[in-house]
Design a protein around this motif. Structure first.
Motif: not given
Length: 442
Positions: A54-58, A86-89
């Motif tokens: 999962a990615d969420d750079p916001g 976290e930006a990425r998991a």
């Protein structure tokens, strides 16, 4: 203006700033996290690993979960939350411990970010995947019977599988010689008994892994034979040889202290690199045989060195290097014409270190022939040639002391005894009859 009014104004300003910041943040991060599952479709075995990302750079991730369901049964192999976004998991899991049965199942991946949207619940992404759990390993049926295999030589086994395979072949120690599915549906696998393996350690088995990752191993009838006695040769290196041959390798080994040091590096490091280059060619093979019958030996030649001869090199009486000669040296007249041993496709034509100018022909099923030390090359990569066609001329390029042909045979990148492939009787009993089982004869 009294102090109470001042404080009220300050409070209103702070509230306005906070509200503006909150609204900015609310409208700034409107994208839900991106999620991915690997594998995301098809059959899957109970022990095969899944990877979820999962990615969420916001605003960053708040949580990540995976729920697996099948006929009312549910399990949650992944349940993660993050106090600090976290930006990425990433997480891995299998289905092995959850008691699911063979058949369809659903995997749902859910990720939420740390934005304040949705009354603080954040942006949420949910993805659903449909897969099939396959718990049964493939069934292997051996079709060929007797398999007499010489140490240093090759064998061929024919077998069938009851389902499509991700990978199959004959396992010998840590090596897997791949099997190739023929148009008839039968698999053919050329395998080898390594020259450096003891009789007691040679225990070939057919191994097959299906598309879901389930693996089955099956034995087959085989008889190992210690037919050849490989020699141990001691060769003296004269300074004249070093002075004549080592300049050819100056660009390959520029750091050598002298010509002897260069020879030692060439005979070890360059030899090893060349072996890896030939090994990589196995992936270019045809899945069906391109040849038939016995191979052609270069005519009017005398043998000069045998297969798997161990060599010790002496310089001024001192042991300086070692190698194993993995081919046959055939001597004829200078720059004699070299014929193709059998029908095949040119998979390599060029200069390869200690072997000098070489041609490698692919004959299918992982079987290849090597022609080395050539003075000239008469074919191009990708070209089809036929038994007896000229492919080049003998020479002394590379680490050769005189004009000759170094002829080698390889099975899935492993050098094997070439003598077998010249023997029509051996070919019929050990190769041709098994090819016929798969209707794979030319």
């Amino acid at each position: 203006m009294n102090s109470r009014k001042v404080l009220l104004i300050i409070a209103l300003v702070v509230l306005g700033i906070a509200l503006a910041a909150g609204l900015a943040l609310y409208y700034k991060d409107t994208d839900a996290p991106m999620v991915a599952l690997t594998p995301a479709s098809g059959p899957i075995g109970p022990t095969a690993p899944f990877t979820v990302t999962a990615d969420d750079p916001g605003s960053g991730l708040r949580s990540l979960s995976v729920v697996v369901t099948q006929q009312g049964k549910a399990a949650t192999p992944v349940q993660l939350s993050y106090a600090t976004p976290e930006a990425r998991a990433e997480a891995t899991f299998t289905l092995e411990q959850h008691g699911f049965k063979e058949g369809p199942l659903t995997i749902q991946v859910r990720a939420a970010d740390a934005s304040i949207r949705g009354f603080g619940q954040g942006n949420v992404r949910t993805e659903t995947y449909q897969l099939t759990l396959d718990t049964r390993a493939p069934v292997i049926s051996v079709l060929s019977m007797a398999h007499n295999v010489n140490r240093g030589g090759a064998g061929l086994v024919a077998y069938s599988l009851n389902e499509d395979a991700k990978e199959s072949g004959v396992a010998v120690g840590e090596r897997l010689f791949p099997g190739y599915r023929q148009p008839s549906g039968v698999y053919l696998c050329l395998f080898a008994f390594p020259w450096d393996m003891a009789i007691a350690d040679f225990k070939p088995q057919i191994r097959a892994t299906d598309l879901a990752g389930n693996t089955r191993v099956s034995g087959f009838i085989f008889h190992p034979i210690d037919r050849w006695k490989f020699k141990n040769d001691v060769l003296t290196l004269p300074q004249s040889f070093l002075d004549a041959k080592m300049p050819e390798f100056e660009t390959m080994v520029p750091e050598a202290a002298d010509q002897l040091d260069r020879f030692v590096k060439v005979n070890t490091e360059i030899r090893e690199a060349n072996a890896k280059e030939f090994y990589e060619l196995r992936t270019t093979t045809s899945p069906v045989p391109l040849w038939s019958g016995a191979f052609l030996r270069m005519p009017n030649t005398a043998p000069r060195a045998g297969f798997a001869d161990a060599r010790t090199y002496l310089f001024e009486g001192k042991d300086v290097s070692h190698s194993v000669h993995l081919g046959l040296d055939l001597a004829s007249t200078v720059a004699d014409e070299v014929p193709a041993a059998a029908d095949g496709k040119v998979t390599k034509a060029g200069y390869v270190g200690i072997y000098g100018n070489v041609v490698v022909l692919d004959h299918g099923l992982g079987l290849m022939t090597l022609y080395a030390h050539l003075s000239s090359i008469g074919v191009e990569e990708g070209q089809m040639v036929f038994r007896g066609n000229p492919i080049g001329r003998t020479g002394a390029t590379g680490l050769a002391g005189g004009d000759h042909l170094h002829f080698g045979t390889m099975v899935s990148g492993l050098p094997v005894q070439p003598i077998e492939w010249w023997d029509a009787h051996w070919i019929k009993d050990n190769i041709a009859d098994k090819l016929a089982l798969a209707k794979a004869t030319k």
